[in-house]
Scaffold this motif. Structure first.
Motif, PDB file in Angstrom:
ATOM      1  N   ALA A 104      42.828  43.751  36.646  1.00  0.00           N
ATOM      2  CA  ALA A 104      44.075  43.142  36.089  1.00  0.00           C
ATOM      3  C   ALA A 104      43.704  42.262  34.950  1.00  0.00           C
ATOM      4  CB  ALA A 104      44.866  42.261  37.226  1.00  0.00           C
ATOM      5  N   ALA A 105      42.371  41.454  35.141  1.00  0.00           N
ATOM      6  CA  ALA A 105      41.694  40.522  34.200  1.00  0.00           C
ATOM      7  C   ALA A 105      41.199  41.474  32.976  1.00  0.00           C
ATOM      8  CB  ALA A 105      40.658  39.776  35.020  1.00  0.00           C
ATOM      9  N   ALA A 106      40.501  42.680  33.093  1.00  0.00           N
ATOM     10  CA  ALA A 106      40.070  43.269  32.253  1.00  0.00           C
ATOM     11  C   ALA A 106      41.013  43.897  31.061  1.00  0.00           C
ATOM     12  CB  ALA A 106      39.226  44.492  32.704  1.00  0.00           C
ATOM     13  N   ASN A 107      42.454  44.080  31.730  1.00  0.00           N
ATOM     14  CA  ASN A 107      43.362  44.332  30.982  1.00  0.00           C
ATOM     15  C   ASN A 107      44.321  43.227  30.544  1.00  0.00           C
ATOM     16  OD1 ASN A 107      45.174  46.386  29.801  1.00  0.00           O
ATOM     17  ND2 ASN A 107      46.659  46.069  31.311  1.00  0.00           N
TER      18      ASN A 107
ATOM     19  N   ILE B 104      35.829  39.368  25.803  1.00  0.00           N
ATOM     20  CA  ILE B 104      35.334  38.324  25.548  1.00  0.00           C
ATOM     21  C   ILE B 104      34.850  37.718  26.896  1.00  0.00           C
ATOM     22  CG2 ILE B 104      35.881  35.901  24.844  1.00  0.00           C
ATOM     23  CD1 ILE B 104      38.365  37.338  23.364  1.00  0.00           C
ATOM     24  N   VAL B 105      35.445  37.913  27.888  1.00  0.00           N
ATOM     25  CA  VAL B 105      34.938  37.117  29.234  1.00  0.00           C
ATOM     26  C   VAL B 105      34.344  38.384  29.917  1.00  0.00           C
ATOM     27  CG1 VAL B 105      35.543  36.100  31.383  1.00  0.00           C
ATOM     28  CG2 VAL B 105      36.985  35.578  29.299  1.00  0.00           C
ATOM     29  N   GLU B 106      32.859  38.155  30.048  1.00  0.00           N
ATOM     30  CA  GLU B 106      32.107  38.979  30.850  1.00  0.00           C
ATOM     31  C   GLU B 106      32.106  39.008  32.456  1.00  0.00           C
ATOM     32  OE1 GLU B 106      28.369  39.530  29.076  1.00  0.00           O
ATOM     33  OE2 GLU B 106      29.021  40.512  27.207  1.00  0.00           O
ATOM     34  N   GLU B 107      31.861  37.737  32.863  1.00  0.00           N
ATOM     35  CA  GLU B 107      31.797  37.431  34.429  1.00  0.00           C
ATOM     36  C   GLU B 107      33.310  37.311  34.816  1.00  0.00           C
ATOM     37  OE1 GLU B 107      28.569  34.795  35.718  1.00  0.00           O
ATOM     38  OE2 GLU B 107      28.265  34.678  33.578  1.00  0.00           O
ATOM     39  N   MET B 108      33.822  37.909  35.509  1.00  0.00           N
ATOM     40  CA  MET B 108      35.231  38.005  35.992  1.00  0.00           C
ATOM     41  C   MET B 108      35.291  37.176  37.241  1.00  0.00           C
ATOM     42  SD  MET B 108      37.118  39.687  33.975  1.00  0.00           S
ATOM     43  CE  MET B 108      36.870  40.995  32.467  1.00  0.00           C
ATOM     44  N   ASP B 109      36.411  36.541  37.689  1.00  0.00           N
ATOM     45  CA  ASP B 109      36.779  35.965  39.099  1.00  0.00           C
ATOM     46  C   ASP B 109      37.352  37.184  39.757  1.00  0.00           C
ATOM     47  OD1 ASP B 109      36.959  34.454  41.001  1.00  0.00           O
ATOM     48  OD2 ASP B 109      38.299  33.017  40.031  1.00  0.00           O
ATOM     49  N   SER B 110      36.384  37.791  40.384  1.00  0.00           N
ATOM     50  CA  SER B 110      36.782  38.884  41.167  1.00  0.00           C
ATOM     51  C   SER B 110      37.574  38.511  42.527  1.00  0.00           C
ATOM     52  CB  SER B 110      35.729  39.915  41.413  1.00  0.00           C
ATOM     53  OG  SER B 110      34.613  39.313  42.115  1.00  0.00           O
ATOM     54  N   PHE B 111      37.325  37.125  43.080  1.00  0.00           N
ATOM     55  CA  PHE B 111      37.683  36.541  44.221  1.00  0.00           C
ATOM     56  C   PHE B 111      38.893  35.778  44.066  1.00  0.00           C
ATOM     57  CE2 PHE B 111      33.446  37.864  44.985  1.00  0.00           C
ATOM     58  CZ  PHE B 111      33.549  38.986  46.302  1.00  0.00           C
TER      59      PHE B 111
END
Length: 600
Positions: free
Chosen positions: A485-488, A494-501
């Motif tokens: 969802a964040a990648a889309n 731009i944002v490489e480190e996602m907040d997967s939690f």
């Protein structure tokens, strides 16, 4: 009464003695008796089916709900002002039981309203008490028709205490017990999840943000399967109830709770997505300001520029009052009354709850505003935001209690409007570029939350429920949905480190009462910006329309409010593009002012 300028509110004027209040305890006792009598009257109506009895019951239920609502909000105020007060905790538990009993009565009334023929309903509308609340009661009538027979709905309600609600309580308890180890000032200390998340998002030290974010993710990863189990059960319970009721549309409940049509919601989301380039341009500029090649999730809401200007509480009050008066005398007078009568709790002390809110006291026709004032510009904006809610309450307090009920999508209208009044004035009055950039960034942060982060949460939650229909999901699978969802989104590239939690740290995902709880805040933010744009365009001539819009926010859908008071169709793109313009303007100004700074 609190003195003018006092940072402490006056709760004694409502129920003297607060948790020891004799009047409060009498009100609770009388409410219990009223609920018992209502159950008896309901039984009598079922035997006689006289409409005059039903009208009497509806009037009494409205009065009981009004009193119960005030008691609960008052106790929330008392608890927030003194988190260690165990007497208040006991009274809150008692208040929860009162609300549950009223909910049970309301289920029966909904079914009675739903069972009426159109002829019987039209006859009932001849009673003035019913006509005044027609919109609200017709919603309840339709709701009953969409639900199961009353006895089955009661069973669901009872099972939810140890099912739906039980899992939500388990989440609240479990996440409150987790501690995140962090190093600060050379020492290791333990932070709660909420504290760690705030530090990771808002600390001015990037290395500290990175370190805390890593520690937070480590603890979340260790406990991911437990949180996955909780979220699976909450989503599963909700899906089971929808299936039993024959609801095949995931958004049905949320759309109805927020009085908005799906076409409107989708048009807003489409407009936001088509314009996400403006958010991307801000993040790219932010990376340059931070002098990094790419940014992480912990950089998004952190301040690139900070305002060093401190304000006294008196200065903050004067600022709010002055800007409110600039829009309308009525709004300014309300702010003066709130401060003079001790409606605001703002003292910075350790025994208070975190956060900010506005509580409505519909019986007393007052509000109470809670925040912690530390002298920052953001504190003034928060104060204005919550007083905006209070102004909305003041207008609705003149309406029947049923007509005071509004969806989240319009509940943020007055608060965001008031916030804009104060923040825009501060930006215009800033005496140097650094100060102006800090204030612009404050405005842009709201846009990043409502136009960027919340749509990510909406996409995630939609996909989560779709997947949950097929079975249980592991913690890793849920995290993958979050990352996708964040990648889309505006993160892309731009944002490489996602907040997967984020699915763990966002409590709204675990709320039993409101599905898709986050997205109505985006609707509210955008709708309010559209209202604010109209106010700037029309000036003082818009004051009356604005008050009428708020007055009828419990009687109309979002579409009806827009058509009646703004003369626009919000199922078209034009309105939402207008609502995006303040964000576009703020980011453009930010880029202009920061250009020379990044070249230094």
């Amino acid at each position: 009464m609190g003195e003018i300028g006092s940072e402490n509110w006056n709760l004694d004027s409502l129920y003297e003695g607060v948790s020891e209040s004799t009047r409060l305890k009498d009100c609770i006792h009388n409410l219990k008796q009223d609920i018992r009598k209502l159950k008896e009257e309901l039984a009598r109506y079922k035997n006689l089916s006289e409409q005059s009895i039903l009208v009497s019951i509806i009037k009494k239920v409205q009065a009981s709900m009004k009193q119960a609502f005030e008691i609960d909000d008052f106790l929330i105020c008392a608890s927030s002002a003194d988190v260690k007060n165990k007497d208040v905790s006991k009274l809150l538990e008692e208040s929860a039981h009162l609300k549950a009993n009223l909910d049970s009565i309301n289920v029966e009334i909904n079914q009675l309203l739903g069972s009426l023929t159109d002829l019987e309903w039209n006859h009932l509308l001849q009673f003035p008490e019913i006509k005044l609340n027609q919109f609200y009661l017709e919603e309840r009538r339709q709701k009953a028709r969409d639900q199961l027979p009353v006895e089955l709905e009661k069973v669901i309600s009872q099972l939810s205490v140890n099912g739906f609600k039980g899992w939500e309580n388990h989440y609240d308890q479990f996440i409150s017990e987790l501690e995140i180890p962090v190093r600060k000032d050379g020492n290791q200390k333990m932070l709660s999840i909420a504290q760690a998340f705030n530090e990771a998002m808002f600390s001015s030290d990037r290395e500290e943000r990175q370190q805390i974010a890593q520690s937070l993710h480590h603890i979340c990863n260790q406990n991911a399967e437990t949180f996955a189990s909780i979220l699976n059960r909450i989503a599963g319970f909700r899906l089971d109830v929808y299936r039993l009721r024959g609801w095949d549309h995931l958004l049905k409940e949320s759309l109805e709770q927020n009085r908005i049509q799906e076409q409107t919601l989708q048009m807003m989301l489409t407009t936001i997505k088509e314009n996400q380039g403006i958010l991307k341009s801000f993040l790219k500029r932010k990376a340059k300001v931070l002098r990094v090649d790419s940014i992480g999730w912990y950089d998004i809401l952190s301040p690139s520029f900070t305002s060093n200007q401190k304000l006294t509480y008196q200065e903050a009050m004067n600022t709010v009052i002055q800007q409110f008066h600039r829009f309308s005398e009525k709004l300014g007078n309300f702010a003066e009354r709130a401060f003079q009568n001790g409606w605001v709790e703002a003292e910075n002390r350790g025994d208070k709850a975190p956060g900010a809110f506005c509580a409505s006291m519909p019986v007393a026709k007052e509000s109470r505003v809670f925040l912690t004032f530390a002298g920052h510009k953001q504190d003034v904006v928060t104060m204005a935001h919550e007083l905006g809610h209070g102004y909305h309450n003041a207008i609705l307090h003149e309406e029947p209690f049923f007509s005071q009920q509004k969806g989240t999508s319009v509940a943020e209208t007055a608060s965001t409007f008031a916030e804009n009044l104060v923040l825009d004035a501060a930006i215009n009055q800033a005496d140097n570029d650094e100060e102006k950039l800090a204030l612009l960034e404050m405005k842009i942060m709201s846009s990043l939350i409502y136009l960027g982060l919340i749509p990510i949460m909406f996409d995630f939650e939609w996909n989560l429920y779709q997947k949950r229909k097929d079975g249980l999901l592991s913690g890793e699978e849920i995290s993958d949905l979050m990352k996708k969802a964040a990648a889309n989104s505006f993160y892309d590239g731009i944002v490489e480190e996602m907040d997967s939690f984020q699915w763990i740290t966002t409590g709204h995902f675990y709320d039993m009462e409101k599905a898709f709880y986050n997205i109505p805040y985006t609707v509210g933010f955008m709708f309010s910006n559209g209202v604010y744009a109209r106010a700037k365009e029309e000036g003082s001539s818009f004051q009356k329309q604005y008050d009428e819009l708020l007055q009828n926010s419990g009687r109309m859908s979002v579409e009806q409010l827009a058509e009646t008071y703004l003369g626009v169709d919000i199922q078209t793109k034009a309105f939402w593009e207008t609502s995006l313009q303040p964000t576009v303007d703020a980011i453009q100004k930010y880029k202009e002012l920061s250009e020379k700074l990044i070249k230094k």
